[in-house]
Design a protein around this motif. Sequence first.
Motif, PDB file in Angstrom:
ATOM      1  N   ARG A  21       1.011  -1.550  -0.136  1.00  0.00           N
ATOM      2  CA  ARG A  21      -0.442  -0.074   0.095  1.00  0.00           C
ATOM      3  C   ARG A  21       1.189   0.834  -0.083  1.00  0.00           C
ATOM      4  N   GLY A  22       1.876   1.307   0.549  1.00  0.00           N
ATOM      5  CA  GLY A  22       2.863   2.503   0.467  1.00  0.00           C
ATOM      6  C   GLY A  22       3.616   2.335  -0.906  1.00  0.00           C
ATOM      7  N   PHE A  23       3.805   0.724  -1.521  1.00  0.00           N
ATOM      8  CA  PHE A  23       4.176   1.465  -2.650  1.00  0.00           C
ATOM      9  C   PHE A  23       4.029   0.912  -2.938  1.00  0.00           C
ATOM     10  N   PRO A  24       3.156   1.294  -4.118  1.00  0.00           N
ATOM     11  CA  PRO A  24       1.748   0.716  -5.457  1.00  0.00           C
ATOM     12  C   PRO A  24       2.567  -0.105  -6.383  1.00  0.00           C
ATOM     13  N   THR A  25       3.709  -0.244  -6.515  1.00  0.00           N
ATOM     14  CA  THR A  25       4.263  -0.909  -8.446  1.00  0.00           C
ATOM     15  C   THR A  25       4.853  -2.276  -8.081  1.00  0.00           C
ATOM     16  N   VAL A  26       5.115  -2.778  -8.787  1.00  0.00           N
ATOM     17  CA  VAL A  26       5.272  -3.671  -9.153  1.00  0.00           C
ATOM     18  C   VAL A  26       6.729  -3.862  -9.736  1.00  0.00           C
ATOM     19  N   PHE A  27       7.817  -4.167  -8.481  1.00  0.00           N
ATOM     20  CA  PHE A  27       9.486  -4.043  -8.594  1.00  0.00           C
ATOM     21  C   PHE A  27       9.309  -5.976  -8.969  1.00  0.00           C
ATOM     22  N   THR A  28      10.564  -5.944 -10.106  1.00  0.00           N
ATOM     23  CA  THR A  28      11.260  -6.867 -11.163  1.00  0.00           C
ATOM     24  C   THR A  28      12.546  -7.406 -10.586  1.00  0.00           C
ATOM     25  N   LYS A  29      13.274  -5.888 -10.382  1.00  0.00           N
ATOM     26  CA  LYS A  29      15.438  -6.273 -10.407  1.00  0.00           C
ATOM     27  C   LYS A  29      15.483  -5.409  -9.135  1.00  0.00           C
ATOM     28  N   ALA A  30      16.560  -5.600  -8.495  1.00  0.00           N
ATOM     29  CA  ALA A  30      17.573  -4.890  -7.411  1.00  0.00           C
ATOM     30  C   ALA A  30      18.588  -5.493  -7.343  1.00  0.00           C
ATOM     31  N   LYS A  31      19.339  -4.647  -7.070  1.00  0.00           N
ATOM     32  CA  LYS A  31      20.879  -4.336  -7.069  1.00  0.00           C
ATOM     33  C   LYS A  31      21.601  -2.760  -6.192  1.00  0.00           C
ATOM     34  N   LYS A 363       3.307  16.445  13.294  1.00  0.00           N
ATOM     35  CA  LYS A 363       2.187  16.677  12.736  1.00  0.00           C
ATOM     36  C   LYS A 363       2.389  16.137  11.905  1.00  0.00           C
ATOM     37  N   GLU A 364       0.427  16.020  12.666  1.00  0.00           N
ATOM     38  CA  GLU A 364      -0.492  14.590  12.003  1.00  0.00           C
ATOM     39  C   GLU A 364      -0.261  14.256  11.094  1.00  0.00           C
ATOM     40  N   GLY A 365       0.708  13.374  10.165  1.00  0.00           N
ATOM     41  CA  GLY A 365      -0.200  13.007   8.881  1.00  0.00           C
ATOM     42  C   GLY A 365       1.098  13.145   7.934  1.00  0.00           C
ATOM     43  N   LEU A 366       1.821  13.761   8.883  1.00  0.00           N
ATOM     44  CA  LEU A 366       3.280  14.594   7.526  1.00  0.00           C
ATOM     45  C   LEU A 366       4.244  13.535   7.459  1.00  0.00           C
ATOM     46  N   SER A 367       4.484  12.900   8.541  1.00  0.00           N
ATOM     47  CA  SER A 367       5.728  12.044   7.759  1.00  0.00           C
ATOM     48  C   SER A 367       5.014  10.428   6.487  1.00  0.00           C
ATOM     49  N   SER A 368       3.728  10.394   6.868  1.00  0.00           N
ATOM     50  CA  SER A 368       3.366   9.722   6.199  1.00  0.00           C
ATOM     51  C   SER A 368       3.269   9.890   4.621  1.00  0.00           C
ATOM     52  N   ASP A 369       3.255  10.910   4.628  1.00  0.00           N
ATOM     53  CA  ASP A 369       2.885  12.242   3.094  1.00  0.00           C
ATOM     54  C   ASP A 369       4.368  12.194   2.791  1.00  0.00           C
ATOM     55  N   ILE A 370       5.279  12.615   3.193  1.00  0.00           N
ATOM     56  CA  ILE A 370       6.565  11.955   3.253  1.00  0.00           C
ATOM     57  C   ILE A 370       6.896  11.213   2.628  1.00  0.00           C
ATOM     58  N   ALA A 371       6.880   9.796   3.208  1.00  0.00           N
ATOM     59  CA  ALA A 371       6.909   8.103   2.686  1.00  0.00           C
ATOM     60  C   ALA A 371       7.012   8.701   1.432  1.00  0.00           C
ATOM     61  N   ALA A 372       5.288   9.056   1.330  1.00  0.00           N
ATOM     62  CA  ALA A 372       4.748   8.976   0.085  1.00  0.00           C
ATOM     63  C   ALA A 372       4.923  10.028  -1.356  1.00  0.00           C
ATOM     64  N   GLU A 373       5.908  11.048  -1.013  1.00  0.00           N
ATOM     65  CA  GLU A 373       5.816  11.877  -1.400  1.00  0.00           C
ATOM     66  C   GLU A 373       7.584  11.485  -2.508  1.00  0.00           C
ATOM     67  N   ALA A 374       8.492  10.933  -1.171  1.00  0.00           N
ATOM     68  CA  ALA A 374      10.214  10.507  -1.652  1.00  0.00           C
ATOM     69  C   ALA A 374       9.540   9.215  -2.615  1.00  0.00           C
ATOM     70  N   PHE A 375       8.918   7.992  -2.324  1.00  0.00           N
ATOM     71  CA  PHE A 375       7.980   7.664  -3.291  1.00  0.00           C
ATOM     72  C   PHE A 375       7.947   7.792  -4.706  1.00  0.00           C
ATOM     73  N   ASN A 376       7.771   8.995  -5.228  1.00  0.00           N
ATOM     74  CA  ASN A 376       7.051   9.466  -5.924  1.00  0.00           C
ATOM     75  C   ASN A 376       8.426   9.897  -6.535  1.00  0.00           C
ATOM     76  N   GLY A 378      10.877   8.664  -6.278  1.00  0.00           N
ATOM     77  CA  GLY A 378      11.776   7.504  -6.619  1.00  0.00           C
ATOM     78  C   GLY A 378      13.123   7.079  -5.588  1.00  0.00           C
ATOM     79  N   LEU A 379      12.266   7.452  -4.227  1.00  0.00           N
ATOM     80  CA  LEU A 379      13.647   7.189  -3.165  1.00  0.00           C
ATOM     81  C   LEU A 379      12.234   5.900  -2.262  1.00  0.00           C
ATOM     82  N   ILE A 380      12.749   4.751  -1.352  1.00  0.00           N
ATOM     83  CA  ILE A 380      11.372   4.098  -1.034  1.00  0.00           C
ATOM     84  C   ILE A 380      11.700   5.072   0.511  1.00  0.00           C
ATOM     85  N   LEU A 381      11.116   4.925   1.219  1.00  0.00           N
ATOM     86  CA  LEU A 381      11.437   4.763   2.914  1.00  0.00           C
ATOM     87  C   LEU A 381      10.376   4.251   3.016  1.00  0.00           C
ATOM     88  N   GLU A 382      10.469   4.304   4.262  1.00  0.00           N
ATOM     89  CA  GLU A 382       8.923   3.376   5.598  1.00  0.00           C
ATOM     90  C   GLU A 382       8.805   4.651   6.586  1.00  0.00           C
TER      91      GLU A 382
END
Length: 427
Positions: A21-31, A363-376, A378-382
């Motif tokens: 749900r936080g990383f809504p894409t299909v990953f295929t490769k990693a290095k 700030k309520e919800g801000l950390s989740s928003d930052i992680a979502a924006e970072a994902f958009n 190209g950075l994967i954050l939890e």
Amino acid sequence: MNQNDLQVFSQIESEVRSYYRGFPTVFTKAKGHKMWDEAGKEYIDFFSGAGALNYGHNDEKMKQKLIEYITDDGITHSLDMASSSKRTFLEKFNEVILKPRDLDYKIMFPGPTGTNTVESALKLARKVTGRTNVISFTNGFHGMTIGSLSVTGNSMKRKGAGIPLNHAVTMPYDNFVDEERDTLEYLETFLESSGSGVELPAAMILETVQGEGGLNTARMEWLQRVDKICKRFGILLIIDDVQAGVGRTGTFFSFEPAGIQPDIVCLSKSLSGYGLPFAITLFRPDLDIWSPGEHNGTFRGFNHAFTTATAALEYWEDEDFEKGIKERSQLVEEFLTSLTKQYPELEGTVMGRGLMIGIKSEKEGLSSDIAAEAFNRGLILETAGPNDEVFKLFPAINIDIEALKEGLVIIEESIKTLLKQPVSNSK
């Protein structure tokens, strides 16, 4: 990505899935520090499999050792029978990790996951002492099976058990209330008083840095006092190093800077070095009172993991490797500290230690928003914490410095973007 590409997951897979749900894409490769999805988009990974990939994805040295082992028809599954790959791992772990740290531990293979090692630690502590209760700490997370869940603080996860979770007493972690309250004085009072209702426990279990609990970090003097309290009352000290260990906080074991030697240590996640399921439980030799087969598991003897874990330990033979973790840790901490000063609207506090670090936003919800924006971008954050109030950084502990800086820039860009517009209060 076309949402049709994700339909199979929503249609067939259980609703229990979460990271999807936080990383809504299909990953295929990693290095290394990078991942790619089906659309070819590249991501910098500051998640590292929730701490299971401390050396990054598909480490070349480990991969080649694994390929050689497989192509030579090496044993894959062996329960707790003796195998050459297990022998090599035991010898290497003893020589590279235990002896240089003056640690005398027996090594148990309890099953391949973090909750397996915690379950075995709790069972052994109760068997050795003949006592039932275990003291755990607020916001601790130790696993999702019943025993591990009983010493976990998260109410949502506890409710999933569906039954009462007994034989555990929760005490306040370091600075749980505020910096002025002495949480260990409170704990000692309960142990000393015959009217407290708290029976002498078999063990205390804790994380030196609480990964899922919000990167709360115990001070070294607090850990030292816990150790003294345990010794005073004959209580076994269990350190859960499943996430904070294997270099994540700067040293192989997270408790090393405190100068303590826990009675029992739980390791998993990055132990295999390659993301393969693998766990061990370490304990003092005099505690080894198991009867043969009294605790077992079908996948204790996963030899592919023994093979990559042995290769991973070669990193720790080089003194500069640990220095490199400290260099990266200092860079990240200084950067995050500067963000909290540069963007006061963030209402942020730096949490954690080493490369197990992040920012807690009031700030309520801000950390989740930052992680979502970072994902958009190209950075994967939890996120972590009871209310996902912390965005946390778990880059590979050997990540290239320039890639580390690139990821930090994305975090700042994400913050700048979000602070220019209302927070969505996403959860």
